[in-house]
Design an enzyme around this catalytic site. Structure first.
Site, PDB file in Angstrom:
ATOM      1  N   SER A   1       0.850  -1.175   0.000  1.00  0.00           N
ATOM      2  CA  SER A   1       0.000   0.000   0.000  1.00  0.00           C
ATOM      3  C   SER A   1       0.897   1.239   0.000  1.00  0.00           C
ATOM      4  O   SER A   1       1.841   1.323  -0.771  1.00  0.00           O
ATOM      5  CB  SER A   1      -0.929  -0.025   1.225  1.00  0.00           C
ATOM      6  OG  SER A   1      -1.689   1.150   1.338  1.00  0.00           O
TER       7      SER A   1
ATOM      8  N   TYR B   1      -4.936   8.609  -6.014  1.00  0.00           N
ATOM      9  CA  TYR B   1      -3.978   7.532  -5.751  1.00  0.00           C
ATOM     10  C   TYR B   1      -4.156   6.990  -4.333  1.00  0.00           C
ATOM     11  O   TYR B   1      -4.199   5.764  -4.124  1.00  0.00           O
ATOM     12  CB  TYR B   1      -2.549   8.051  -5.944  1.00  0.00           C
ATOM     13  CG  TYR B   1      -1.489   7.097  -5.436  1.00  0.00           C
ATOM     14  CD1 TYR B   1      -1.192   5.927  -6.126  1.00  0.00           C
ATOM     15  CD2 TYR B   1      -0.784   7.366  -4.258  1.00  0.00           C
ATOM     16  CE1 TYR B   1      -0.230   5.050  -5.660  1.00  0.00           C
ATOM     17  CE2 TYR B   1       0.176   6.498  -3.786  1.00  0.00           C
ATOM     18  CZ  TYR B   1       0.463   5.332  -4.478  1.00  0.00           C
ATOM     19  OH  TYR B   1       1.406   4.464  -4.010  1.00  0.00           O
TER      20      TYR B   1
ATOM     21  N   LYS C   1      -5.133   3.128  -2.505  1.00  0.00           N
ATOM     22  CA  LYS C   1      -4.396   2.462  -1.433  1.00  0.00           C
ATOM     23  C   LYS C   1      -5.245   2.289  -0.175  1.00  0.00           C
ATOM     24  O   LYS C   1      -5.063   1.320   0.570  1.00  0.00           O
ATOM     25  CB  LYS C   1      -3.108   3.231  -1.136  1.00  0.00           C
ATOM     26  CG  LYS C   1      -2.119   3.223  -2.301  1.00  0.00           C
ATOM     27  CD  LYS C   1      -1.780   1.803  -2.739  1.00  0.00           C
ATOM     28  CE  LYS C   1      -0.712   1.765  -3.812  1.00  0.00           C
ATOM     29  NZ  LYS C   1      -0.357   0.386  -4.211  1.00  0.00           N
TER      30      LYS C   1
END
Length: 282
Positions: free
Chosen positions: A137, A151, A155
Site C-alpha cells: 500500500s 492515488y 491504497k
C-alpha cells in the site's frame, strides 16, 4: 528445491521496491516468480539468470493472464507460498483535476489488478492450506495528502481489502499483511511510475501546485531505503505471526499517529453527537 524453500510470486518486479524485494528473496535461496509487463529475459539477464528465478510477462489488469501466470508458477515450482502484490503507479492530481479516464486507469491497476492476481493465486494457497499475501500500500493509504487523493483512495482500498482478507483467510491457514511504506528512494516520482494529470486548475496552485513542485524536488532524496524495506518484507514473510498492518519508515509511522491523534480529538469534540444517534431502546 527443499520443503524449506518458499516460492514467491512478485508483481511489478522490474524496478523500484519490487526489484529490491526480488533481489532480497533471491539471496535467501527461495524461489521466485517475478512478473513484468515487458522484456522478461532482460530482467533475468540483469540478475544473472539464477536457477531459482522465473520471470513471466503479466499485465495485472488482464485476469486471464493472471490465472495463466499463477498456473505457470505452480507448474515450475510446485506451489506458491508468498504473493507480493507490488505492481502499481501513482497519480499526482487534485481530486477535481483528475479525469474520469485517469481515475479509472489508476483503480484498474492499483485495485482491480491486485484483485485479479489475488483471485488467481488464492485457490493454490487454499489447496495446501497455507500461504501469505503481502499487499504493498502506501502512507497515502493511511492518511490523505494534498494532490494524492485519487492515488491514496486506491491504497485506502488495498488497506480495507487486506483487513478483510486477513479475517477470511485466517481459518484456512493463510496470512494477509498490508505494508504501508512512507517516502522511499525509488523511481516512484519518475515519469515511469508517476502520472500527472494534464488538467491543471489554477485555484489549486497554492495546494496541489506546491505539491507538484515538492515532488520534483524530493525525487531521489526520499528518506526511506528500499533495500532495508525489502529485507523487512522477507522478515515478515518468515514470521510465525505476521502483522496485518505494517507501516514502514518513520515518516509513515508519524503520519499515522498524527491522523489517529486528530481523529481522537474529533471524537472528543463531537462525542455527544456521535453517541446520540442510536435508537432510544439501544
Amino acid at each position: 528445491m527443499t520443503n524449506q524453500n518458499k516460492v514467491w510470486f512478485i508483481t511489478g518486479a522490474a524496478r523500484g521496491i519490487g526489484l529490491e524485494i526480488l533481489k532480497a528473496v533471491l539471496e535467501t535461496g527461495d524461489h521466485v516468480v517475478a512478473t513484468v509487463r515487458s522484456s522478461a529475459q532482460s530482467l533475468a539477464d540483469k540478475l544473472g539468470n539464477p536457477e531459482n528465478l522465473e520471470v513471466v510477462l503479466l499485465d495485472i489488469t488482464d485476469e486471464q493472464q493472471a490465472i495463466a501466470a499463477a498456473n505457470q508458477a505452480v507448474q515450475k515450482f510446485g506451489k506458491i507460498d508468498v504473493l507480493v502484490n507490488n505492481a502499481g503507479y501513482g497519480l499526482l492530481s487534485a481530486v477535481e483535476e483528475a479525469t474520469a479516464d485517469e481515475v479509472r486507469k489508476n483503480f484498474e491497476t492499483n485495485v482491480f489488478g491486485l484483485l485479479n492476481v489475488t483471485r488467481a493465486i488464492l485457490p493454490h494457497m487454499r489447496h495446501k492450506r497455507s500461504g501469505h499475501i503481502i499487499n504493498i500500500s502506501s502512507v497515502g493509504g493511511l492518511s490523505g495528502y494534498i494532490g494524492w487523493g485519487v492515488y491514496g483512495s486506491t491504497k485506502f482500498a488495498v488497506e480495507g481489502l487486506t483487513e478483510s482478507l486477513a479475517l477470511e483467510l485466517a481459518p484456512l491457514g493463510i496470512h494477509a499483511t498490508v505494508v504501508s511504506p512512507g517516502f522511499f528512494r525509488t523511481e516512484f516520482l519518475d515519469a515511469s511510475s508517476l502520472t500527472r494529470s494534464d488538467n491543471i486548475i489554477s485555484d489549486y496552485a497554492e495546494t496541489v501546485g506546491e505539491m507538484r513542485l515538492f515532488a520534483a524536488q524530493a525525487n531521489k532524496k526520499q528518506p526511506g531505503d528500499p533495500v532495508k524495506l525489502a529485507k523487512a518484507i522477507v522478515k515478515v514473510a518468515y514470521a510465525k505471526k505476521p502483522p496485518v498492518h505494517l507501516p514502514l519508515g518513520k515518516d509513515s509511522l508519524q503520519r499515522y499517529r498524527e491522523k489517529t491523534a486528530n481523529f481522537e480529538k474529533d471524537i472528543e469534540a463531537w462525542y455527544g453527537v456521535i453517541t446520540g444517534t442510536d435508537h432510544d431502546d439501544v
